[in-house]
Design a protein around this motif. Structure first.
Motif, PDB file in Angstrom:
ATOM      1  N   ARG A 179     -22.150  22.098  -5.395  1.00  0.00           N
ATOM      2  CA  ARG A 179     -22.812  21.319  -6.424  1.00  0.00           C
ATOM      3  C   ARG A 179     -22.506  20.968  -7.817  1.00  0.00           C
ATOM      4  NH1 ARG A 179     -26.954  24.421  -5.189  1.00  0.00           N
ATOM      5  NH2 ARG A 179     -27.099  25.735  -7.141  1.00  0.00           N
ATOM      6  N   ASN A 180     -21.637  21.788  -8.463  1.00  0.00           N
ATOM      7  CA  ASN A 180     -20.822  21.584  -9.769  1.00  0.00           C
ATOM      8  C   ASN A 180     -19.670  20.321  -9.608  1.00  0.00           C
ATOM      9  OD1 ASN A 180     -22.755  23.204 -11.206  1.00  0.00           O
ATOM     10  ND2 ASN A 180     -21.148  25.035 -11.149  1.00  0.00           N
ATOM     11  N   GLN A 181     -19.025  20.637  -8.412  1.00  0.00           N
ATOM     12  CA  GLN A 181     -17.931  19.761  -7.995  1.00  0.00           C
ATOM     13  C   GLN A 181     -18.254  18.355  -7.911  1.00  0.00           C
ATOM     14  OE1 GLN A 181     -15.745  21.690  -5.110  1.00  0.00           O
ATOM     15  NE2 GLN A 181     -14.555  22.966  -6.471  1.00  0.00           N
ATOM     16  N   LYS A 182     -19.435  18.273  -7.005  1.00  0.00           N
ATOM     17  CA  LYS A 182     -20.215  17.086  -6.782  1.00  0.00           C
ATOM     18  C   LYS A 182     -20.707  16.421  -8.218  1.00  0.00           C
ATOM     19  CE  LYS A 182     -24.093  14.938  -4.085  1.00  0.00           C
ATOM     20  NZ  LYS A 182     -24.916  14.286  -5.045  1.00  0.00           N
ATOM     21  N   LYS A 183     -21.214  17.136  -9.177  1.00  0.00           N
ATOM     22  CA  LYS A 183     -21.720  16.472 -10.407  1.00  0.00           C
ATOM     23  C   LYS A 183     -20.544  16.176 -11.193  1.00  0.00           C
ATOM     24  CE  LYS A 183     -25.883  19.126 -10.859  1.00  0.00           C
ATOM     25  NZ  LYS A 183     -26.479  19.999 -11.601  1.00  0.00           N
ATOM     26  N   LEU A 184     -19.120  16.760 -11.154  1.00  0.00           N
ATOM     27  CA  LEU A 184     -18.149  16.359 -11.819  1.00  0.00           C
ATOM     28  C   LEU A 184     -17.705  15.213 -11.173  1.00  0.00           C
ATOM     29  CD1 LEU A 184     -15.898  17.066 -13.780  1.00  0.00           C
ATOM     30  CD2 LEU A 184     -14.752  18.531 -12.182  1.00  0.00           C
ATOM     31  N   ILE A 185     -17.449  15.106  -9.747  1.00  0.00           N
ATOM     32  CA  ILE A 185     -16.793  13.816  -9.277  1.00  0.00           C
ATOM     33  C   ILE A 185     -17.861  12.629  -9.669  1.00  0.00           C
ATOM     34  CG2 ILE A 185     -16.579  12.707  -7.228  1.00  0.00           C
ATOM     35  CD1 ILE A 185     -15.698  15.548  -6.107  1.00  0.00           C
ATOM     36  N   GLU A 186     -19.033  13.035  -9.411  1.00  0.00           N
ATOM     37  CA  GLU A 186     -20.163  11.785  -9.942  1.00  0.00           C
ATOM     38  C   GLU A 186     -19.684  11.136 -11.398  1.00  0.00           C
ATOM     39  OE1 GLU A 186     -23.671  13.406  -8.717  1.00  0.00           O
ATOM     40  OE2 GLU A 186     -23.506  12.922  -6.550  1.00  0.00           O
ATOM     41  N   SER A 187     -19.652  12.399 -12.269  1.00  0.00           N
ATOM     42  CA  SER A 187     -19.567  11.777 -13.615  1.00  0.00           C
ATOM     43  C   SER A 187     -18.227  11.161 -13.840  1.00  0.00           C
ATOM     44  CB  SER A 187     -19.612  12.883 -14.557  1.00  0.00           C
ATOM     45  OG  SER A 187     -18.880  13.984 -14.300  1.00  0.00           O
ATOM     46  N   VAL A 188     -17.143  11.620 -13.122  1.00  0.00           N
ATOM     47  CA  VAL A 188     -15.794  10.837 -13.530  1.00  0.00           C
ATOM     48  C   VAL A 188     -15.764   9.139 -12.740  1.00  0.00           C
ATOM     49  CG1 VAL A 188     -13.563  10.875 -12.412  1.00  0.00           C
ATOM     50  CG2 VAL A 188     -14.538  13.050 -13.556  1.00  0.00           C
ATOM     51  N   VAL A 189     -16.573   9.294 -11.497  1.00  0.00           N
ATOM     52  CA  VAL A 189     -16.748   7.933 -10.933  1.00  0.00           C
ATOM     53  C   VAL A 189     -17.670   7.214 -11.865  1.00  0.00           C
ATOM     54  CG1 VAL A 189     -17.781   6.806  -8.965  1.00  0.00           C
ATOM     55  CG2 VAL A 189     -16.355   8.772  -8.582  1.00  0.00           C
ATOM     56  N   ASP A 190     -18.624   7.669 -12.299  1.00  0.00           N
ATOM     57  CA  ASP A 190     -19.692   6.794 -13.106  1.00  0.00           C
ATOM     58  C   ASP A 190     -18.942   6.357 -14.294  1.00  0.00           C
ATOM     59  OD1 ASP A 190     -22.222   5.743 -12.773  1.00  0.00           O
ATOM     60  OD2 ASP A 190     -23.132   7.177 -14.085  1.00  0.00           O
ATOM     61  N   SER A 191     -18.014   6.969 -15.008  1.00  0.00           N
ATOM     62  CA  SER A 191     -17.391   6.631 -16.212  1.00  0.00           C
ATOM     63  C   SER A 191     -16.224   5.776 -15.978  1.00  0.00           C
ATOM     64  CB  SER A 191     -17.101   7.821 -16.978  1.00  0.00           C
ATOM     65  OG  SER A 191     -16.052   8.612 -16.254  1.00  0.00           O
TER      66      SER A 191
END
Length: 186
Positions: free
Chosen positions: A143-155
């Motif tokens: 879950r944490n890795q998914k959130k990290l990936i999503e935040s990197v992609v989103d930025s």
């Protein structure tokens, strides 16, 4: 012409019944941690898997109350729900944070089923538990890795979209959403 064999149904029934010792062996050798308590949750039996999960040998745990495994941090609401279900002679399932003999915490996925006698009275409880601590930890990591990936992609300063094999968007960013929105407006 083949000979006809007559089978006595009652002898077949007797041969199909398992001896009580087989039941005990099955429960004792199960990979699932199993305990049997009296109606007040005092442990009468614990299998080998139970001793592996809790760290308590049978002679240390038999006669003790199941509450000795509690970490005493579980909400009272959860225990109220559990007791309500069990009082209504329905099984209860959930997760509890327990403490093993060494004092280490573990997350127990637990099912408790009331054992009811012929008169309708609850005489015992059957507890079945698994230590799901590692599985829970891995789920949090994912879950944490998914959130990290999503935040990197989103930025990312450019439009980004990841599509599955059928062309559906499974991951995108704000720039992509703006682009799609702009294209729809025109």
């Amino acid at each position: 012409m083949p000979a006809v064999t007559h089978i006595n149904a009652s002898s077949v029934q007797q041969n199909l019944e398992l001896p009580p010792e087989v039941y005990r062996q099955v429960v004792d050798q199960a990979d699932l941690a199993i305990s049997i308590t009296d109606a007040r949750a005092n442990i009468l039996f614990a299998n080998e898997a139970f001793t592996r999960v809790t760290g308590y040998a049978r002679d240390e745990i038999v006669g003790k109350n199941e509450s000795m495994l509690s970490n005493h941090t579980t909400s009272g609401d959860l225990y109220t729900t559990m007791l309500s279900e069990l009082s209504a002679q329905r099984p209860w399932s959930g997760k509890l944070l327990n403490r093993n003999k060494d004092g280490d915490l573990y997350l127990a996925e637990l099912t408790i089923s009331p054992v009811v006698d012929d008169t309708g009275k609850t005489t015992h409880f059957l507890g079945m538990r698994r230590d799901v601590t590692e599985m829970h930890r891995l789920e949090r990591v994912v879950r944490n890795q998914k959130k990290l990936i999503e935040s990197v992609v989103d930025s990312a300063p450019m439009a980004f979209a990841l599509l599955d094999q059928s062309g559906r968007v499974i991951l995108d960013n704000q720039e992509y959403k703006k682009l799609v929105s702009d294209l729809r407006v025109k």
